[in-house]
Design an enzyme around this catalytic site. Structure first.
Site, PDB file in Angstrom:
ATOM      1  N   ASP A   1       0.812  -1.219   0.000  1.00 25.19           N
ATOM      2  CA  ASP A   1       0.000   0.000   0.000  1.00 25.19           C
ATOM      3  C   ASP A   1       0.841   1.262   0.000  1.00 25.19           C
ATOM      4  O   ASP A   1       2.045   1.241   0.254  1.00 25.19           O
ATOM      5  CB  ASP A   1      -0.949   0.005   1.208  1.00 25.19           C
ATOM      6  CG  ASP A   1      -0.208  -0.077   2.536  1.00 25.19           C
ATOM      7  OD1 ASP A   1       0.799  -0.826   2.609  1.00 25.19           O
ATOM      8  OD2 ASP A   1      -0.607   0.590   3.498  1.00 25.19           O
TER       9      ASP A   1
ATOM     10  N   GLU B   1      -0.599  -1.916   5.242  1.00 26.28           N
ATOM     11  CA  GLU B   1       0.317  -1.829   6.388  1.00 26.28           C
ATOM     12  C   GLU B   1       0.222  -0.461   7.046  1.00 26.28           C
ATOM     13  O   GLU B   1       0.248  -0.348   8.269  1.00 26.28           O
ATOM     14  CB  GLU B   1       1.761  -2.100   5.937  1.00 26.28           C
ATOM     15  CG  GLU B   1       2.770  -2.113   7.076  1.00 26.28           C
ATOM     16  CD  GLU B   1       3.218  -0.735   7.542  1.00 26.28           C
ATOM     17  OE1 GLU B   1       3.366  -0.526   8.771  1.00 26.28           O
ATOM     18  OE2 GLU B   1       3.410   0.147   6.691  1.00 26.28           O
TER      19      GLU B   1
END
Length: 400
Positions: free
Chosen positions: A85, A143
């Site tokens: 991400d 994350e």
């Protein structure tokens, strides 16, 4: 920051040097996506894995992917984890591969992590005769927030077959290219978050005796919170209590009737989870009662500390010493109060999370993580693949 030593690629095998790591990374950098919305990223990863004939599952915890590569002989199972991400940051770099998604940027290196994991999968699939056992490569969403590791674990990525150990890396601009940060035990801190509303009684700024001033109360609370670490935590341990937001008031001659504050708590020792929140409650209760105010505290534990297994850390350290042929090499003093949800994987199986130096001052690639001009030296990509591959070969073949 340590200065960047010269680096030789002689320790990186030619098949790894020939991978399209930079091209993959730059493509991913142009199309960053926030947590659990990494649809284009997941599609790119899945397309590569399909093209290479690598068995994989998609849609795990929304956008997560797990690739499975079997060696020539039965053996242990090693997992490799990469986060995919990006962050809600407007990129300020002028490079050709800058973000094409307004307000979203790979400002922490996760595009590099994904490229390294793809390169590792590609190499291992072409050289499965060189290792025994099974390698699971986990492409994890979210994350940065709100956390994709736990839902992937709950979805069973560590089962069928059962993972024996796990490794992961973070490209690290706090270390120069040609270094690796490896440490057994606590590496990164727990991440706790809190929000608190103070309710007092507002009134005219010239008549404070008629009010219960939320600003004054909040100021006392902020100061008192700093005493938790100073006077309740062993000075040989490390902890941080930070108030990052404080909002109150509407005008210069109006005493605020309420205030809002929020912040974060960090620590390495899991036992401190049972100390800091109760002390915070005591401080809020005492100060608010003395002023006749009330409070509403919300406190939650986002990520536990990242704690590396000693044996797996030794494995990564020994491999890193072989791969990183520089005078600086492995850096053991690399702890940070930053947090990571790799910690959830490390609670389940032995493993090691480590830092791969990626800064290069001479090329202007030394902005810190989460900065709108963050970028890293892409030479580190091949180093990451080489370290992962050697860890697979040594771990899996030694357990036959």
């Amino acid at each position: 920051m340590l200065s960047s030593p010269p680096h030789s690629d002689t320790s990186i095998r030619s098949d790894i040097q020939q991978l399209d790591l930079v091209s993959w990374r730059r493509h991913l950098h142009q199309y960053p996506e926030l947590g659990f919305k990494e649809y284009l990223t997941a599609e790119f990863v899945a397309q590569r894995l399909t093209e290479w004939g690598i068995d994989h599952q998609t849609g795990i915890a929304e956008t997560g992917i797990m690739a499975t590569i079997a060696g020539e002989q039965p053996g242990p199972v090693l997992a490799i984890r990469a986060d995919i991400d990006a962050l809600p940051i407007q990129e300020e770099n002028t490079v050709s591969y800058r973000s094409r998604h307004d307000g979203v940027m790979h400002a922490c290196g996760h595009d590099g992590h994904t490229a390294i994991a793809l390169g590792t999968a590609r190499y291992l699939s072409q050289h499965h005769q060189d290792f025994a056992g099974t390698v699971k490569i986990i492409f994890q969403p979210a994350e940065e927030s709100p956390g994709g590791a736990k839902p992937m674990i709950e979805a069973g990525v560590l089962q069928n077959p059962q993972v024996d150990a796990i490794i992961g890396l973070h490209l690290w601009n706090n270390l120069p290219l040609g270094t690796v940060g490896v440490k057994s035990g606590p590496l990164m801190a727990a991440v706790d978050l809190f929000e608190c509303k103070i309710q007092g009684k507002g009134g005219h700024g010239a008549m404070p005796h008629q009010t219960t001033d939320a600003v004054v109360i909040s100021a006392q609370i902020v100061n008192a919170l700093q005493a938790i670490v100073a006077r309740h935590v062993n000075p040989l341990d490390s902890a941080v209590v930070t108030v990052g937001q404080l909002h109150a008031g509407t005008a210069s001659n109006v005493i605020a009737d309420s205030s809002f504050m929020s912040g974060t708590v960090r620590y390495f020792d899991p036992e401190l989870a049972h100390l800091i929140e109760p002390r915070m409650q005591d401080i809020l209760t005492g100060i608010c009662q003395s002023w006749g105010a009330t409070y509403d505290l919300k406190y939650w534990r986002l990520y536990p500390p990242v704690i590396n297994d000693a044996a797996i850390a030794d494995l990564v350290r020994s491999i890193s010493t072989e791969v990183i042929e520089t005078p600086t090499g492995v850096v053991p003093n690399c702890q940070t109060m930053g947090g990571e949800d790799m910690s959830f994987f490390l609670q389940e199986v032995p493993g090691c999370y480590f830092f791969l130096g990626s800064a290069n001052d001479e090329r202007g690639l030394a902005y810190p993580h989460h900065h709108p001009q963050f970028d890293f030296d892409e030479t580190a990509l091949a180093m990451g693949v080489e370290i992962f591959v050697r860890c697979v070969e040594k771990f899996c073949n030694s357990k036959r």
